[in-house]
Design a protein around this motif. Structure first.
Motif, mmCIF file in Angstrom:
data_model
loop_
_atom_site.group_PDB
_atom_site.id
_atom_site.type_symbol
_atom_site.label_atom_id
_atom_site.label_comp_id
_atom_site.label_asym_id
_atom_site.label_seq_id
_atom_site.Cartn_x
_atom_site.Cartn_y
_atom_site.Cartn_z
ATOM 1 N N ALA A 123 0.832 -1.204 0.000
ATOM 2 C CA ALA A 123 0.000 0.000 0.000
ATOM 3 C C ALA A 123 0.869 1.259 0.000
ATOM 4 O O ALA A 123 0.601 2.213 -0.744
ATOM 5 C CB ALA A 123 -0.930 -0.011 1.211
ATOM 6 N N TRP A 236 0.879 -10.490 -2.144
ATOM 7 C CA TRP A 236 0.868 -11.701 -1.304
ATOM 8 C C TRP A 236 1.104 -12.966 -2.110
ATOM 9 O O TRP A 236 1.571 -13.960 -1.568
ATOM 10 C CB TRP A 236 -0.441 -11.808 -0.535
ATOM 11 N N PHE B 40 -6.704 -21.018 1.286
ATOM 12 C CA PHE B 40 -6.264 -19.993 0.349
ATOM 13 C C PHE B 40 -7.074 -20.006 -0.938
ATOM 14 O O PHE B 40 -6.985 -19.083 -1.734
ATOM 15 C CB PHE B 40 -4.780 -20.159 0.036
ATOM 16 N N LEU B 106 -4.557 -21.887 -7.489
ATOM 17 C CA LEU B 106 -3.837 -21.727 -8.757
ATOM 18 C C LEU B 106 -4.552 -22.492 -9.877
ATOM 19 O O LEU B 106 -4.813 -21.955 -10.960
ATOM 20 C CB LEU B 106 -2.416 -22.262 -8.578
ATOM 21 N N SER B 222 -7.740 -13.178 -5.973
ATOM 22 C CA SER B 222 -6.581 -12.871 -5.139
ATOM 23 C C SER B 222 -6.748 -11.537 -4.434
ATOM 24 O O SER B 222 -6.099 -11.285 -3.426
ATOM 25 C CB SER B 222 -5.297 -12.887 -5.967
ATOM 26 N N ASN B 223 -7.623 -10.661 -4.942
ATOM 27 C CA ASN B 223 -7.843 -9.406 -4.237
ATOM 28 C C ASN B 223 -8.802 -9.560 -3.077
ATOM 29 O O ASN B 223 -8.585 -9.029 -2.000
ATOM 30 C CB ASN B 223 -8.387 -8.352 -5.207
ATOM 31 N N ILE B 225 -9.591 -12.204 -1.362
ATOM 32 C CA ILE B 225 -9.227 -13.082 -0.248
ATOM 33 C C ILE B 225 -8.405 -12.341 0.805
ATOM 34 O O ILE B 225 -8.481 -12.626 1.997
ATOM 35 C CB ILE B 225 -8.473 -14.344 -0.721
ATOM 36 N N ILE B 226 -7.646 -11.339 0.360
ATOM 37 C CA ILE B 226 -6.873 -10.566 1.331
ATOM 38 C C ILE B 226 -7.816 -9.827 2.275
ATOM 39 O O ILE B 226 -7.635 -9.818 3.492
ATOM 40 C CB ILE B 226 -5.941 -9.586 0.591
ATOM 41 N N PHE B 229 -9.141 -12.326 4.687
ATOM 42 C CA PHE B 229 -8.167 -12.658 5.734
ATOM 43 C C PHE B 229 -8.144 -11.575 6.808
ATOM 44 O O PHE B 229 -8.143 -11.852 8.002
ATOM 45 C CB PHE B 229 -6.756 -12.775 5.151
ATOM 46 N N LEU B 266 -5.911 2.343 1.210
ATOM 47 C CA LEU B 266 -5.388 1.008 0.942
ATOM 48 C C LEU B 266 -4.625 0.458 2.145
ATOM 49 O O LEU B 266 -4.788 -0.701 2.534
ATOM 50 C CB LEU B 266 -4.474 1.071 -0.290
ATOM 51 N N TYR B 270 -4.896 -2.727 6.472
ATOM 52 C CA TYR B 270 -3.789 -3.538 6.982
ATOM 53 C C TYR B 270 -3.304 -2.996 8.320
ATOM 54 O O TYR B 270 -2.979 -3.769 9.230
ATOM 55 C CB TYR B 270 -2.649 -3.580 5.973
#
Lengths: 305, 289
Positions: A123, A236, B40, B106, B222-223, B225-226, B229, B266, B270
């Motif tokens: 970020a 990630w 995942f 994958l 993939s976006n 899932i973050i 989490f 963004l 986190y």
């Protein structure tokens, strides 16, 4: 598992280094990248295999090292070997506060906390346009200050091999040192290690910082190799890939993760040349390896020998 | 637009985003709570839901049918995956699950690319859902309100299911002590399979619901899932209440962050996650493992 003979490993690395003068040019370039990834996987093995701290944010130190070295070479022309070392040290310095927060936890929380720090780096890099080039990254990074012999394809390959050998010696030296034995003791039985007078948190922090240092060096070498860095290095999925390399090769063996990196890299490369949907086969391959080779590729090697 | 109206509309936007995030996070937390697996592939299943949804709608013309087909497809896939791969690994270390679910993510992403191509696809809303309503004299899409309702209904149904039904009781028992639950004559293996399939179906339903809003693209998994989490860790792994709270927190942080401080938005989620985990390593509502 008994660790592999370090002389054998060094011999293999030397062999990989000398291969640059035998292989055709594009194969050398591939092998250079594979060796950088091997160094990256080696650094993660210290955490995952030796301290059993499953980091899911190893893209963090890798990308940080790449950005630090890239910026140093691009803006100030710092000679590459120094830029690589300084980037590693810078990453290690930042690893102290980050690690201090992360190693209080373990298991899934540790994995997610390390992931959060890497994503935070993503970020910052995307949004801090003025310094990091935003989502475009930094392009045109020179291999600064190297004599022509080393800046060329074969020379840089040798340089990477030397760094890999040095990193392996550091990692191997660490896990066989008294401190490394204490790390193993903390991993196996934290209470007992604590009763013997060791502070588990400080012990884990040591491994954490060393692992970040080596990952930073790997990233820095990648910046010199690719000539550009972008925020994707922080993402990630990079952490996921390197973790797969470690587990695929056999965590805790040092040589296994390095081989895992080579196998992963070449499998990806060969499959993508054969078929567009290489990811499908790679994904299925992982699933099969986990089910049928519980200790990774090194486990397979040990069982047959 | 006066500040109060703006605030109301942003709140509604945040709630609808929270609802979508809740669908994927709830499955993730259920799987972790009962199976101790960090899945995942959950983002990829969300994405699968979006694609199956769009494809069903294109083929049949019915949006409602797409909301049935998507979770069904994901449940079947999830069940097969649990039986063939995960069920062989429960005796092993955590890292084994990491690798297999990463492999599934994958493979699934590539399979989707193979079947539907690399271009993003958007679902068309039926006329009855594509309209707008006026909230404090400002237009607001009906569909977003519907999402809030769907999220709320899902939360209530799942909560009632967990707290009031026999299956829910079994799930909670298996989550707290699988050995004891098995010793009492329950088939924990089947409980795990059922949970995994249901969680996959939930994620796919979320994906199908998201398809008209976000469009189905290959980066979706993939976006998202973050975010999931982050939510699950903030709320506490395995905690139902925590997941609901986490979804709201992240939904609001992202919506308001993007509006008032786009530079910081963004990183904010986190930073929020780090702050929560540093203060409470088990998450807001979780217990430390």
């Amino acid at each position: 598992m008994r660790p592999a003979d370090p002389r054998l490993v060094l011999l293999l690395i030397a062999l990989a280094g000398v291969l640059a003068f035998v292989l055709p040019g594009h194969a050398t370039t591939l092998l250079t990248e594979a060796l950088i990834l091997a160094l990256f996987a080696l650094s993660l093995d210290l955490l995952v295999g030796h301290a059993r701290l499953t980091s899911f944010g190893h893209a963090g130190p890798w990308a940080l090292g790449a950005y630090l070295a890239g910026a140093m070479m691009l803006s100030w022309g710092v000679p590459l070997p120094f830029a690589v070392l300084l980037a590693g040290l810078g990453t290690a310095a930042l690893a102290i506060p980050i690690g201090w927060l992360c190693v209080r936890t373990g298991g899934v929380t540790f994995a997610m906390l390390s992931l959060a720090f890497a994503q935070l780096g993503y970020a910052v890099v995307v949004k801090w346009n003025a310094v990091t080039g935003g989502s475009d990254g930094l392009a045109g990074i020179p291999r600064a200050g190297l004599p022509d012999v080393l800046a060329g394809r074969e020379g840089y390959h040798l340089l990477v091999a030397v760094f890999l050998a040095a990193a392996y010696l550091v990692a191997h030296g660490f896990i066989t040192s008294p401190l490394g034995r204490i790390v193993a003791a903390v991993r196996e039985n934290e209470q007992r290690a604590e009763a013997l007078g060791h502070d588990p948190r400080r012990i884990r922090l040591t491994v954490f910082v060393l692992s970040y240092f080596l990952a930073g060096i790997a990233g820095a070498l990648y910046a010199g190799f690719a000539g550009y860095v972008s925020p994707e290095l922080f993402f990630w999925t990079v952490s996921g890939h390197v973790l797969v390399m470690v587990i695929l090769g056999g965590a805790g063996t040092l040589i296994g993760p390095m081989l895992g990196a080579l196998v992963f890299f070449y499998a990806e490369h060969e499959l993508s040349a054969l078929t567009e949907s290489w990811g499908l086969f790679l994904g299925l391959l992982f699933i099969l390896v986990v089910i049928f080779a519980p200790r990774g590729l090194m486990g397979l090697v040990r069982r047959t020998s | 637009m006066d500040p109060l109206t703006l605030f109301t509309l942003q709140t509604l936007n945040a709630l609808s985003l929270s609802a979508l995030l809740f669908f994927i996070s709830l499955g993730l937390t259920l799987i972790f709570g009962i199976m101790r697996v960090v899945n995942f592939a959950h983002g990829a299943l969300f994405m699968l839901g979006a694609y199956v949804g769009v494809a069903t709608q294109t083929a049949s013309g019915s949006f409602l049918l797409s909301l049935i087909a998507a979770p069904l497809a994901a449940a079947v896939l999830g069940l097969a995956f649990e039986r063939c791969a995960l069920s062989r690994l429960y005796a092993r270390e955590h890292s084994a699950f990491l690798l297999v679910t990463f492999g599934l993510a994958l493979a699934l992403t590539e399979a989707i690319r193979l079947i539907w191509g690399a271009d993003a696809r958007q679902a068309e809303l039926p006329d009855s859902l594509s309209g707008i309503v006026f909230v404090m004299d400002e237009p607001f899409p009906i569909y977003r309100l519907l999402l809030i309702g769907a999220g709320l209904a899902c939360a209530l149904l799942c909560w009632a299911g967990l707290q009031r039904t026999r299956l829910g009781l079994l799930l909670r028992a298996a989550s707290q002590n699988p050995t004891m639950t098995a010793a009492l004559g329950n088939d924990v293996g089947r409980v795990r399979a059922a949970v995994f399939a249901m969680a996959c179906a939930l994620a796919a339903l979320g994906g199908a619901l998201a398809a008209p809003l976000l469009s189905a693209s290959l980066g979706l998994g993939s976006n998202v899932i973050i975010d999931a989490f982050v939510i699950v860790m903030i709320g506490g792994m395995g905690s139902f209440l925590g997941t609901a709270a986490g979804s709201l927190l992240v939904g609001f942080a992202q919506t308001f962050g993007n509006y008032y401080a786009p530079e910081l938005a963004l990183g904010m989620t986190y930073a929020l996650m780090i702050a929560v985990l540093v203060v409470r390593p088990g998450g807001l509502f979780g217990r430390v493992e």
